[in-house]
Design a protein around this motif. Structure first.
Motif, PDB file in Angstrom:
ATOM      1  N   PRO B 142       0.796  -1.221   0.000  1.00 44.11           N
ATOM      2  CA  PRO B 142       0.000   0.000   0.000  1.00 44.11           C
ATOM      3  C   PRO B 142       0.830   1.273   0.000  1.00 44.11           C
ATOM      4  O   PRO B 142       0.319   2.344  -0.321  1.00 44.11           O
ATOM      5  CB  PRO B 142      -0.812  -0.113   1.292  1.00 44.11           C
ATOM      6  CG  PRO B 142      -0.023  -0.997   2.165  1.00 44.11           C
ATOM      7  CD  PRO B 142       0.718  -1.936   1.283  1.00 44.11           C
ATOM      8  N   GLY B 143       2.122   1.223   0.386  1.00 46.36           N
ATOM      9  CA  GLY B 143       2.923   2.436   0.461  1.00 46.36           C
ATOM     10  C   GLY B 143       2.710   3.142   1.787  1.00 46.36           C
ATOM     11  O   GLY B 143       2.313   2.528   2.778  1.00 46.36           O
ATOM     12  N   SER B 144       2.905   4.447   1.812  1.00 48.28           N
ATOM     13  CA  SER B 144       2.842   5.196   3.065  1.00 48.28           C
ATOM     14  C   SER B 144       1.412   5.281   3.595  1.00 48.28           C
ATOM     15  O   SER B 144       0.459   5.414   2.843  1.00 48.28           O
ATOM     16  CB  SER B 144       3.369   6.607   2.834  1.00 48.28           C
ATOM     17  OG  SER B 144       3.091   7.403   3.956  1.00 48.28           O
ATOM     18  N   LEU B 145       1.271   5.206   4.942  1.00 48.34           N
ATOM     19  CA  LEU B 145      -0.047   5.335   5.570  1.00 48.34           C
ATOM     20  C   LEU B 145      -0.284   6.741   6.095  1.00 48.34           C
ATOM     21  O   LEU B 145      -1.344   7.044   6.626  1.00 48.34           O
ATOM     22  CB  LEU B 145      -0.190   4.336   6.730  1.00 48.34           C
ATOM     23  CG  LEU B 145      -0.198   2.860   6.366  1.00 48.34           C
ATOM     24  CD1 LEU B 145      -0.391   2.032   7.606  1.00 48.34           C
ATOM     25  CD2 LEU B 145      -1.256   2.538   5.349  1.00 48.34           C
ATOM     26  N   GLY B 146       0.725   7.635   5.999  1.00 49.62           N
ATOM     27  CA  GLY B 146       0.510   8.992   6.472  1.00 49.62           C
ATOM     28  C   GLY B 146       1.820   9.629   6.890  1.00 49.62           C
ATOM     29  O   GLY B 146       2.897   9.132   6.569  1.00 49.62           O
ATOM     30  N   ALA B 147       1.710  10.766   7.648  1.00 51.53           N
ATOM     31  CA  ALA B 147       2.892  11.523   8.060  1.00 51.53           C
ATOM     32  C   ALA B 147       3.528  10.877   9.296  1.00 51.53           C
ATOM     33  O   ALA B 147       3.078   9.846   9.775  1.00 51.53           O
ATOM     34  CB  ALA B 147       2.501  12.970   8.335  1.00 51.53           C
ATOM     35  N   CYS B 148       4.557  11.547   9.852  1.00 53.75           N
ATOM     36  CA  CYS B 148       5.369  10.956  10.924  1.00 53.75           C
ATOM     37  C   CYS B 148       4.878  11.353  12.324  1.00 53.75           C
ATOM     38  O   CYS B 148       3.735  11.056  12.679  1.00 53.75           O
ATOM     39  CB  CYS B 148       6.823  11.341  10.694  1.00 53.75           C
ATOM     40  SG  CYS B 148       7.954  10.428  11.717  1.00 53.75           S
ATOM     41  N   SER B 149       5.624  12.103  13.081  1.00 57.43           N
ATOM     42  CA  SER B 149       5.279  12.334  14.495  1.00 57.43           C
ATOM     43  C   SER B 149       4.063  13.250  14.662  1.00 57.43           C
ATOM     44  O   SER B 149       3.467  13.299  15.734  1.00 57.43           O
ATOM     45  CB  SER B 149       6.472  12.902  15.250  1.00 57.43           C
ATOM     46  OG  SER B 149       6.935  14.047  14.586  1.00 57.43           O
ATOM     47  N   THR B 150       3.691  14.023  13.651  1.00 59.51           N
ATOM     48  CA  THR B 150       2.398  14.709  13.641  1.00 59.51           C
ATOM     49  C   THR B 150       1.602  14.111  12.486  1.00 59.51           C
ATOM     50  O   THR B 150       2.064  14.231  11.356  1.00 59.51           O
ATOM     51  CB  THR B 150       2.556  16.227  13.375  1.00 59.51           C
ATOM     52  OG1 THR B 150       3.769  16.645  13.928  1.00 59.51           O
ATOM     53  CG2 THR B 150       1.377  16.987  13.812  1.00 59.51           C
ATOM     54  N   ALA B 152       1.173  11.294  14.308  1.00 62.80           N
ATOM     55  CA  ALA B 152       1.631  10.117  15.059  1.00 62.80           C
ATOM     56  C   ALA B 152       0.563   9.026  15.154  1.00 62.80           C
ATOM     57  O   ALA B 152       0.508   8.280  16.130  1.00 62.80           O
ATOM     58  CB  ALA B 152       2.134  10.503  16.450  1.00 62.80           C
ATOM     59  N   ARG B 153      -0.343   8.988  14.212  1.00 61.21           N
ATOM     60  CA  ARG B 153      -1.346   7.909  14.179  1.00 61.21           C
ATOM     61  C   ARG B 153      -1.819   7.766  12.736  1.00 61.21           C
ATOM     62  O   ARG B 153      -1.534   8.636  11.903  1.00 61.21           O
ATOM     63  CB  ARG B 153      -2.532   8.223  15.100  1.00 61.21           C
ATOM     64  CG  ARG B 153      -3.277   9.480  14.692  1.00 61.21           C
ATOM     65  CD  ARG B 153      -4.325   9.872  15.716  1.00 61.21           C
ATOM     66  NE  ARG B 153      -4.921  11.142  15.375  1.00 61.21           N
ATOM     67  CZ  ARG B 153      -6.005  11.285  14.611  1.00 61.21           C
ATOM     68  NH1 ARG B 153      -6.592  10.237  14.082  1.00 61.21           N
ATOM     69  NH2 ARG B 153      -6.483  12.476  14.351  1.00 61.21           N
ATOM     70  N   VAL B 154      -2.547   6.697  12.499  1.00 61.79           N
ATOM     71  CA  VAL B 154      -3.111   6.505  11.159  1.00 61.79           C
ATOM     72  C   VAL B 154      -4.504   7.115  11.147  1.00 61.79           C
ATOM     73  O   VAL B 154      -5.304   6.892  12.057  1.00 61.79           O
ATOM     74  CB  VAL B 154      -3.149   5.004  10.802  1.00 61.79           C
ATOM     75  CG1 VAL B 154      -3.836   4.788   9.469  1.00 61.79           C
ATOM     76  CG2 VAL B 154      -1.750   4.420  10.764  1.00 61.79           C
ATOM     77  N   MET B 155      -4.789   7.927  10.129  1.00 58.93           N
ATOM     78  CA  MET B 155      -6.082   8.602  10.027  1.00 58.93           C
ATOM     79  C   MET B 155      -7.215   7.578   9.895  1.00 58.93           C
ATOM     80  O   MET B 155      -7.045   6.541   9.250  1.00 58.93           O
ATOM     81  CB  MET B 155      -6.094   9.518   8.799  1.00 58.93           C
ATOM     82  CG  MET B 155      -5.219  10.734   8.963  1.00 58.93           C
ATOM     83  SD  MET B 155      -5.860  11.791  10.257  1.00 58.93           S
ATOM     84  CE  MET B 155      -4.644  13.071  10.272  1.00 58.93           C
ATOM     85  N   LYS B 156      -8.353   7.910  10.453  1.00 59.27           N
ATOM     86  CA  LYS B 156      -9.519   7.034  10.344  1.00 59.27           C
ATOM     87  C   LYS B 156      -9.969   6.944   8.895  1.00 59.27           C
ATOM     88  O   LYS B 156      -9.929   7.947   8.172  1.00 59.27           O
ATOM     89  CB  LYS B 156     -10.674   7.573  11.193  1.00 59.27           C
ATOM     90  CG  LYS B 156     -10.645   7.056  12.601  1.00 59.27           C
ATOM     91  CD  LYS B 156     -11.941   7.348  13.300  1.00 59.27           C
ATOM     92  CE  LYS B 156     -11.919   6.777  14.696  1.00 59.27           C
ATOM     93  NZ  LYS B 156     -13.106   7.163  15.455  1.00 59.27           N
ATOM     94  N   GLY B 157     -10.392   5.768   8.507  1.00 59.10           N
ATOM     95  CA  GLY B 157     -10.880   5.591   7.138  1.00 59.10           C
ATOM     96  C   GLY B 157      -9.787   5.364   6.129  1.00 59.10           C
ATOM     97  O   GLY B 157     -10.041   5.359   4.929  1.00 59.10           O
ATOM     98  N   MET B 158      -8.528   5.198   6.607  1.00 58.05           N
ATOM     99  CA  MET B 158      -7.414   4.928   5.696  1.00 58.05           C
ATOM    100  C   MET B 158      -7.690   3.644   4.918  1.00 58.05           C
ATOM    101  O   MET B 158      -8.125   2.651   5.495  1.00 58.05           O
ATOM    102  CB  MET B 158      -6.128   4.798   6.528  1.00 58.05           C
ATOM    103  CG  MET B 158      -4.878   4.513   5.746  1.00 58.05           C
ATOM    104  SD  MET B 158      -4.432   5.787   4.578  1.00 58.05           S
ATOM    105  CE  MET B 158      -4.237   7.198   5.633  1.00 58.05           C
ATOM    106  N   LYS B 159      -7.472   3.687   3.614  1.00 55.95           N
ATOM    107  CA  LYS B 159      -7.758   2.512   2.780  1.00 55.95           C
ATOM    108  C   LYS B 159      -6.676   1.462   2.995  1.00 55.95           C
ATOM    109  O   LYS B 159      -5.495   1.717   2.731  1.00 55.95           O
ATOM    110  CB  LYS B 159      -7.813   2.925   1.313  1.00 55.95           C
ATOM    111  CG  LYS B 159      -9.047   3.713   0.961  1.00 55.95           C
ATOM    112  CD  LYS B 159      -9.006   4.165  -0.466  1.00 55.95           C
ATOM    113  CE  LYS B 159     -10.258   4.930  -0.828  1.00 55.95           C
ATOM    114  NZ  LYS B 159     -10.133   5.523  -2.168  1.00 55.95           N
ATOM    115  N   MET B 160      -7.086   0.333   3.509  1.00 60.44           N
ATOM    116  CA  MET B 160      -6.141  -0.745   3.778  1.00 60.44           C
ATOM    117  C   MET B 160      -6.764  -2.072   3.330  1.00 60.44           C
ATOM    118  O   MET B 160      -7.891  -2.103   2.871  1.00 60.44           O
ATOM    119  CB  MET B 160      -5.797  -0.784   5.272  1.00 60.44           C
ATOM    120  CG  MET B 160      -5.017   0.438   5.729  1.00 60.44           C
ATOM    121  SD  MET B 160      -4.957   0.641   7.481  1.00 60.44           S
ATOM    122  CE  MET B 160      -3.501  -0.264   7.871  1.00 60.44           C
ATOM    123  N   GLY B 161      -5.998  -3.154   3.490  1.00 59.45           N
ATOM    124  CA  GLY B 161      -6.508  -4.464   3.129  1.00 59.45           C
ATOM    125  C   GLY B 161      -7.601  -4.890   4.089  1.00 59.45           C
ATOM    126  O   GLY B 161      -7.743  -4.345   5.184  1.00 59.45           O
TER     127      GLY B 161
END
Lengths: 118, 206
Positions: B142-150, B152-161
């Protein structure tokens, strides 16, 4: 699915089709509509496969046209097929003779089946 | 939306005008029975409830048995509400006669289950481009899931398997090629969601 096959058979017009199989050389007379005019063209070649069952069967005919291999897939019960003539019955061991695509020249010939008269 | 309930029977192809092959799906459309009539005074909206398919009496609960007895029929397997069919009364039968050849309808079904699928199949990601730049084992990642320390979490609704399929899918503007009223069968051009034998809702367009 039985119901679907029955229904397709009911909706398709039945036709008289000669017996032929892969390896046979046939003439397919099919209708072409050009604007408002309709004419009949003949496609002569070897059958390389017969596919499907019932009213949705198809067959593939291969010929060499100007040194280029040409294949056409026809639906067996297509209303655009005027008639099918069998020229030669080929002697092949397979139901699908795709290996013929790789062969050239003398090797690509199909032996004719000669029935013994005994 | 007016309409009726049916079952997907299977796919086939028939010859159309000029000998062209039409890929089509055969659907058993009805007969459905009106099992309940909802009114604005009592329920807050106008609608009718249609029942379709047989169900064994021993598998029907007592409250539902009573519900079906009101329409004077055997227990039904599938119940769906429709609007805009207020001229019908409880006990009436709806068949494929409400549909016409050449008409366009929407067909609602439940898509086939695909199991746990990755992002390439599930969300149409393109995967990691090439085999170069040190890539060798992450072609469908999938590649990157988002930014780093800000933040510091994965956004809700992120498209994943995850689990794919068995969703409610509406296929719009399906053309009816043929209606066979004696068997309550309709033939529509193209494919519809779900497996053979699955319940589908045929919605009439206004």
């Amino acid at each position: 699915m039985e119901k679907v096959k029955e229904l397709t058979k009911k909706l398709t017009v039945e036709k008289q089709i000669p017996d032929f199989k892969a390896g046979d050389n046939i003439n397919v007379h099919y209708k072409i509509i050009e604007g408002t005019k309709e004419r009949i063209q003949v496609f002569r070649g070897d059958v390389i496969e017969r596919k499907g069952t019932g009213a949705t069967q198809t067959f593939t005919v291969r010929k060499i046209s100007n040194g280029v291999g040409v294949e056409r897939i026809f639906p067996l019960l297509s209303p655009n097929i005027d008639k099918i003539e069998v020229n030669k019955i080929g002697k092949v061991r397979r139901a699908k003779i795709f290996y013929i695509r790789e062969l050239k020249g003398k090797a690509s010939r199909i032996k004719e089946l000669v029935k013994s008269t005994k | 939306m007016a309409g009726l309930i049916g079952t997907k029977i299977g796919m086939t192809s028939i010859f159309g005008e000029g000998g062209a092959i039409i890929p089509c799906t055969v659907i058993q459309a009805g007969p459905c029975v009106v099992t309940q009539k909802k009114s604005k005074d009592k329920d807050g909206y106008d609608a009718i409830q249609l029942g379709y398919g047989d169900k064994k009496e021993k598998n029907t609960t007592k409250p539902m048995k009573n519900h079906f007895e009101k329409s004077g029929g055997a227990p039904k397997a599938k119940l769906v509400e429709f609007k805009g069919m207020d001229n019908l009364n409880v006990g009436d039968v709806v068949t494929s006669e409400i549909l016409a050849e050449g008409e366009k309808v929407n067909i609602v079904g439940t898509s086939k289950g695909k199991g746990f699928q990755g992002v390439v199949k599930r969300h149409n990601f393109s995967g990691v481009g090439g085999q170069t730049h040190g890539q060798h084992n992450r072609l469908r990642a999938p590649g990157s899931l988002g930014a780093c320390s800000t933040p510091a979490r994965v956004m809700k609704g992120m498209k994943m398997g995850g689990r794919m399929g068995t969703d409610r899918v509406k296929e719009q503007n399906m053309k009816i090629v043929k209606v066979l009223n004696d068997e309550n069968l309709i033939i529509v051009k193209g494919s519809i969601p779900g497996h053979n034998g699955a319940y589908v809702i045929i919605e009439k367009k206004k």
